[in-house]
Enzyme design. Structure first.
Site, short mmCIF file in Angstrom:
data_model
loop_
_atom_site.label_atom_id
_atom_site.label_comp_id
_atom_site.label_asym_id
_atom_site.label_seq_id
_atom_site.Cartn_x
_atom_site.Cartn_y
_atom_site.Cartn_z
N HIS A 1 0.85 -1.20 0.00
CA HIS A 1 0.00 0.00 0.00
C HIS A 1 0.89 1.25 0.00
O HIS A 1 0.79 2.10 0.88
CB HIS A 1 -0.92 -0.01 1.21
N HIS B 1 -6.90 -10.77 -8.84
CA HIS B 1 -5.91 -9.80 -8.37
C HIS B 1 -4.63 -9.79 -9.20
O HIS B 1 -4.02 -8.72 -9.38
CB HIS B 1 -5.54 -10.08 -6.91
N LEU C 1 -11.59 -3.81 -6.65
CA LEU C 1 -11.47 -5.07 -5.91
C LEU C 1 -11.45 -4.80 -4.42
O LEU C 1 -10.83 -3.85 -3.95
CB LEU C 1 -10.20 -5.81 -6.32
N ASP D 1 -5.83 -13.26 1.38
CA ASP D 1 -6.35 -11.90 1.57
C ASP D 1 -7.88 -11.95 1.66
O ASP D 1 -8.59 -11.04 1.21
CB ASP D 1 -5.91 -10.98 0.44
#
Length: 395
Positions: free
Chosen positions: A198, A259, A314, A281
């Site tokens: 991130h 993903h 997503l 995840d």
């Protein structure tokens, strides 16, 4: 409570002696016909001339899982129990309940919930919990992905409070944040795996961060490689390029068909042999089929195995690791190597030296698969997991 990250002990109640015959994955990475003898720990791997048509592999280790079965790490103890049971049915014998970016009070409450479950002896009928993954809130506001907008810099008092929870086994940091390097060194010193994710950082910043943490004896990783960090370009390799080039970084990949493209997964495999870590995840909707759900207080819709926020982005996944195993094999990875991505590699990345392989003395975390790679049986510390729900098809 201070951080204590030694490998967890097995429950005091001993597992009854069991045997399981089939094609057993050995520590050398090859399958051979054999019979596994185990109680709470593996006692013997007996060689056989012939064995049933069954694959026997180490239990799966998920270093990044938010929820499943209707439960979420942020719900507290009951949510942790729900997700641990849901994923155990799909072969995950060890997992790290993973936080999402929320207010600091909510994040600390979630860590307290994980600690409560661990101190109570874990989750009967569920995966083992050696700690938590602190994914939020030390991430970039510019790369939130599906995380709510509560990101903050890792100020020393916050880092100290998180470490005092005693449960941090992995952490995600955006290296460009003020104080990120100092935080990374503090988490590494406490035994936690330090992940980059991130993030808006450039490749040079990520490379310097990884080198510093490794230089201090820490273990480093990519938090869901390629996602929430941009791609790789010739003149701008970015965080993904820096992580792919690092000689020791473990690379988390969400192999759910949404993903990450299969070729990107194979790129990671080629760049980091033995260091690709398949993760789910997963969010609370994992195991519940299509419908409406939520992630971090945000409405989520699940259709055809794809979880999205209102705008179409997503929102985590509904993946279970048996599905990730099948996808890896479909991509051309030999089963033995794919099983390592779910067992030995994630265990090593987290410093869990008592699991991840099938050899005497290690935990009896064992998964048996049919010839078509469907879950047949799961044992956590020698205890059988009730498979009272049908295994989900690969999304």
């Amino acid at each position: 409570m201070t951080t204590s990250l030694s490998s967890p002990t097995l429950p005091s109640a001993p597992a009854s002696s069991s045997t399981l015959a089939g094609q057993v994955l050995g520590p050398d990475g090859t399958f051979r016909p054999g019979r596994l003898h185990f109680g709470a720990r593996i006692t013997e791997v007996e060689a056989l001339d012939r064995a049933p048509d069954r694959w026997i592999v180490p239990g799966f280790v998920d270093s990044h899982v938010h929820g499943g079965g209707g439960g979420d790490t942020m719900d507290g103890p009951e949510g942790v129990r729900l997700l641990a049971r849901q994923h155990a049915r799909h072969g995950t014998t060890t997992l790290l309940p993973t936080t999402i970016t929320q207010t600091w009070e909510q994040v600390m409450a979630a860590l307290g919930g994980v600690r409560e479950v661990m101190e109570a002896g874990g989750v009967p009928g569920g995966a083992d919990l050696p700690g938590a993954h602190l994914e939020g809130p030390f991430i970039s506001m510019g790369r939130l992905g599906a995380q709510p907008p509560y990101a903050v810099a890792p100020a020393p008092p916050l880092v100290a409070e998180a470490l005092a929870s005693g449960v941090i086994r992995a952490v995600t940091l955006a290296p460009e944040l003020p104080g990120a390097l100092e935080a990374g060194l503090a988490f590494a010193a406490a035994g936690a795996r330090v992940g980059v994710g991130h993030t808006l950082a450039d490749a040079d910043t990520v490379t310097a961060f990884l080198r510093a943490v490794r230089g201090a004896g820490g273990r480093v990783a990519a938090t869901h490689l390629f996602n929430a960090m941009g791609g790789v370009e010739g003149r701008a390799p970015g965080p993904a390029g820096a992580l792919l080039a690092d000689p020791e970084a473990y690379l988390e990949v969400i192999l759910d068909g949404h993903h990450v493209h299969a070729l990107s997964f194979l790129l990671a495999r080629a760049a980091a042999p033995g260091r690709v870590v398949l993760v789910s995840d997963a969010m609370r909707a994992a195991g519940l089929g299509d419908g409406e759900s939520e992630l971090g207080g945000q409405p989520v819709t699940v259709r055809g195995g794809r979880a999205t926020l209102g705008g179409g982005a997503l929102a985590g996944s509904v993946l279970t690791l048996d599905g990730a195993l099948r996808r890896a094999v479909q991509a051309g990875v030999p089963l033995a190597e794919a099983a390592r991505m779910l067992g030995a590699a994630p265990a090593a990345s987290l410093g869990l030296h008592d699991r991840g392989e099938l050899r005497p003395g290690l935990r009896a975390d064992v998964v048996a698969l049919t010839g078509d790679l469907t879950i047949e049986s799961v044992h956590v510390g020698g205890q059988p997991i009730p498979l009272d729900r049908p295994c989900l098809e690969m999304p």
